[in-house]
Write an enzyme that holds these catalytic residues in place. Sequence first.
Site, PDB file in Angstrom:
ATOM      1  N   HIS A   1       5.030  -3.382  -0.521  1.00 18.85           N
ATOM      2  CA  HIS A   1       3.633  -2.942  -0.501  1.00 18.85           C
ATOM      3  C   HIS A   1       3.439  -1.695  -1.344  1.00 18.85           C
ATOM      4  O   HIS A   1       4.370  -0.933  -1.614  1.00 18.85           O
ATOM      5  CB  HIS A   1       3.168  -2.678   0.942  1.00 18.85           C
ATOM      6  CG  HIS A   1       3.613  -1.354   1.493  1.00 18.85           C
ATOM      7  ND1 HIS A   1       2.899  -0.183   1.300  1.00 18.85           N
ATOM      8  CD2 HIS A   1       4.693  -1.009   2.239  1.00 18.85           C
ATOM      9  CE1 HIS A   1       3.516   0.823   1.900  1.00 18.85           C
ATOM     10  NE2 HIS A   1       4.612   0.344   2.487  1.00 18.85           N
ATOM     11  N   CYS A   2       2.212  -1.505  -1.786  1.00 16.75           N
ATOM     12  CA  CYS A   2       1.775  -0.251  -2.397  1.00 16.75           C
ATOM     13  C   CYS A   2       0.514   0.161  -1.640  1.00 16.75           C
ATOM     14  O   CYS A   2       0.352  -0.213  -0.470  1.00 16.75           O
ATOM     15  CB  CYS A   2       1.542  -0.401  -3.895  1.00 16.75           C
ATOM     16  SG  CYS A   2       0.369  -1.701  -4.349  1.00 16.75           S
ATOM     17  N   ASN A   3      -0.365   0.904  -2.250  1.00 18.28           N
ATOM     18  CA  ASN A   3      -1.564   1.349  -1.533  1.00 18.28           C
ATOM     19  C   ASN A   3      -2.525   0.190  -1.300  1.00 18.28           C
ATOM     20  O   ASN A   3      -2.875  -0.128  -0.173  1.00 18.28           O
ATOM     21  CB  ASN A   3      -2.251   2.478  -2.302  1.00 18.28           C
ATOM     22  CG  ASN A   3      -3.274   3.203  -1.442  1.00 18.28           C
ATOM     23  OD1 ASN A   3      -3.600   2.773  -0.345  1.00 18.28           O
ATOM     24  ND2 ASN A   3      -3.784   4.326  -1.939  1.00 18.28           N
TER      25      ASN A   3
END
Length: 230
Positions: free
Chosen positions: A123-125
């Site tokens: 995941h990222c933001n």
Amino acid sequence: MAQTYPLPEYSSEKLKELIQGPGDVEWTYEMRRQCQEILPRLYLGPLQASKSLDTLKSLGITHIVCIRDAKEAFSVRPRFPEHFQYMVLDVQDSEEQNLIRLFPQAKQFIDQAIAQGGCVLVHCNGGISLSPAFVVMYVMQHHGLSWEDALHLVQNRRYCISPNGGFLTQIKEYESIYKATNAVAAYPQQRESAPRRKRSEEDDEDSLQREGARTKRALVDDDEDDAMQT
């Protein structure tokens, strides 16, 4: 020896089905905040998906790749280090960021987790550009796909992904990089087999030469016997 749990290998027909994606999923806006399973035991999503301990446990997540811009470190961070094994990659969410240099360590982390029977969330933001770029490269190399097919496979499971122009260029470049790496890895085997073939050919040639020499000596001996008899 520890048991390993590799990702399954698929036939070309099965890969085509995977690339097309599930046909019975109706994408909704709310699903942007959730994570989706891209390959067995490999999930992709946004920060929101990494904040619910109950959800992560229900999915069987054991490892998390947390990809963030350095300025997001306060909010995009490992939240449950006592429950999951994390890898944190600090990058710039800009088109100039070199993802190819960082990808091998992420791939190694994912490979090891899955081989141990684990389940990985990347995941990222927002789960729109940065983390999807890593997952597309992973899918591409693991299944030996073109960048277009890998992108479609991921996009047909998480419809909202859209790697920025710089990341998309690197995804395209990575196709030739991983194919060249595979070719180099296979080359030593070709080099090992070539000398064996050469030695075999040389042995055959030596054998023919020896046989020819014996035949020549026999003919000479016969000529000498005939000469003595006359």
